[in-house]
Design a protein around this motif. Structure first.
Motif, short mmCIF file in Angstrom:
data_model
loop_
_atom_site.label_atom_id
_atom_site.label_comp_id
_atom_site.label_asym_id
_atom_site.label_seq_id
_atom_site.Cartn_x
_atom_site.Cartn_y
_atom_site.Cartn_z
N LYS A 138 0.81 -1.22 0.00
CA LYS A 138 0.00 0.00 0.00
C LYS A 138 0.84 1.28 0.00
O LYS A 138 0.36 2.34 -0.38
N ASN A 139 2.10 1.20 0.40
CA ASN A 139 2.97 2.37 0.40
C ASN A 139 3.58 2.67 -0.96
O ASN A 139 4.20 3.71 -1.14
N VAL A 140 3.41 1.78 -1.92
CA VAL A 140 3.91 1.99 -3.27
C VAL A 140 2.86 2.80 -4.02
O VAL A 140 1.74 2.35 -4.21
N LYS A 141 3.20 4.01 -4.40
CA LYS A 141 2.21 4.93 -4.99
C LYS A 141 1.99 4.72 -6.48
O LYS A 141 1.00 5.13 -7.03
N THR A 142 2.93 4.13 -7.16
CA THR A 142 2.78 3.86 -8.58
C THR A 142 3.07 2.37 -8.79
O THR A 142 2.98 1.61 -7.85
N HIS A 143 3.42 1.99 -9.97
CA HIS A 143 3.82 0.61 -10.22
C HIS A 143 5.21 0.60 -10.83
O HIS A 143 5.40 0.28 -11.99
N PRO A 144 6.20 0.98 -10.01
CA PRO A 144 7.58 1.09 -10.50
C PRO A 144 8.23 -0.27 -10.71
O PRO A 144 7.77 -1.27 -10.17
N PRO A 145 9.31 -0.29 -11.50
CA PRO A 145 10.04 -1.55 -11.68
C PRO A 145 10.76 -1.92 -10.38
O PRO A 145 10.94 -1.10 -9.49
N ASN A 146 11.14 -3.16 -10.30
CA ASN A 146 11.93 -3.68 -9.18
C ASN A 146 11.22 -3.60 -7.83
O ASN A 146 11.85 -3.42 -6.80
N GLN A 147 9.90 -3.71 -7.85
CA GLN A 147 9.12 -3.78 -6.63
C GLN A 147 8.43 -5.13 -6.56
O GLN A 147 8.06 -5.70 -7.59
#
Length: 182
Positions: A138-147
Motif C-alpha cells: 500500500k505504500n507503493v504509490k505507482t507501479h515502478p520496476p523492481n518492486q
C-alpha cells in the motif's frame, strides 16, 4: 480448480503478463497531471478512455465524449466487462489505489477491492466471473520496476471481491505451460 476456471485463467495469463511486464500506464501518474487521451477500452457500442486523470466515454460511431468521473483523485485504466454492463477502473479516491467499477453512464460507482494493497489493472475474464489484478504494498504509490508485485485472481460473484484466489508458484507455472509469448 475446475476445468472451466482453469481455461478462464489460461485466457487471462497473456494479458496479465503483458500488463505486468510492460505496464498499462506510465510509471508515474500524478493527480490530474498528464492530459493525454490514454488507455482506451472498447465495448460493442462505446469507447472509454482516460483523459486528464479522469474517465471519459464516447460512442464508437463518433460524437462528443462525456466525462464519467471528476474527482481530485487519479482514475485510470478502464476496462469494460465482457457484457458491456460495467467499466472496471483504478482509483485513489479511498487514499490507496483500489479497483472500482461503474455503469457506462457513470452511475453506480462502487469500490470492488477493499484491502491493504495498492491494486491496479483490473481485467475481467471472458465469462465475467473473474477479475485479474496486480497488487503492490500500500505504500507503493505507482507501479515502478523492481518492486514486489502480486498477480491476483479474484472471483467476482456479485461483482465485489470478497476474497482473492492466491496462486502458489507451482500452480501459476502449470497454468503458463504451453502459453507462448506474443
Amino acid at each position: 480448480m475446475p476445468r472451466r476456471a482453469l481455461r478462464t485463467v489460461r485466457a487471462l495469463v497473456p494479458a496479465l503478463l503483458i500488463t505486468v511486464l510492460a505496464g498499462s500506464t506510465p510509471a508515474h501518474v500524478g493527480a490530474q497531471g498528464t492530459r493525454l487521451l490514454r488507455e482506451p477500452t472498447i465495448s460493442a457500442t462505446q469507447v472509454a478512455f482516460t483523459y486528464g486523470a479522469d474517465l471519459w466515454i464516447a460512442d464508437r460511431a463518433g460524437g462528443l465524449a462525456r466525462r464519467l468521473t471528476s474527482t481530485p483523485a487519479v482514475e485510470a485504466d478502464p476496462h469494460f466487462s465482457p457484457d458491456g454492463k460495467w467499466i472496471y477502473f483504478n482509483s485513489e479516491r479511498s487514499g490507496v489505489m483500489q479497483i472500482w467499477r461503474m455503469t457506462p453512464d457513470g452511475g453506480n460507482q462502487e469500490q470492488v477491492t477493499h484491502d491493504d494493497y495498492a491494486n491496479w489493472f483490473a481485467h475481467p475474464s471472458p465469462d465475467g466471473k473473474w477479475l485479474s489484478i496486480i497488487s503492490f504494498d500500500k505504500n507503493v504509490k505507482t507501479h515502478p520496476p523492481n518492486q514486489h508485485v502480486m498477480l491476483r485472481l479474484i472471483e467476482l460473484g456479485d461483482g465485489h471481491a470478497p476474497e482473492d484466489r492466491r496462486m502458489h508458484h507451482d500452480e501459476l507455472k502449470a497454468l503458463l505451460e504451453g502459453v507462448r509469448p506474443l
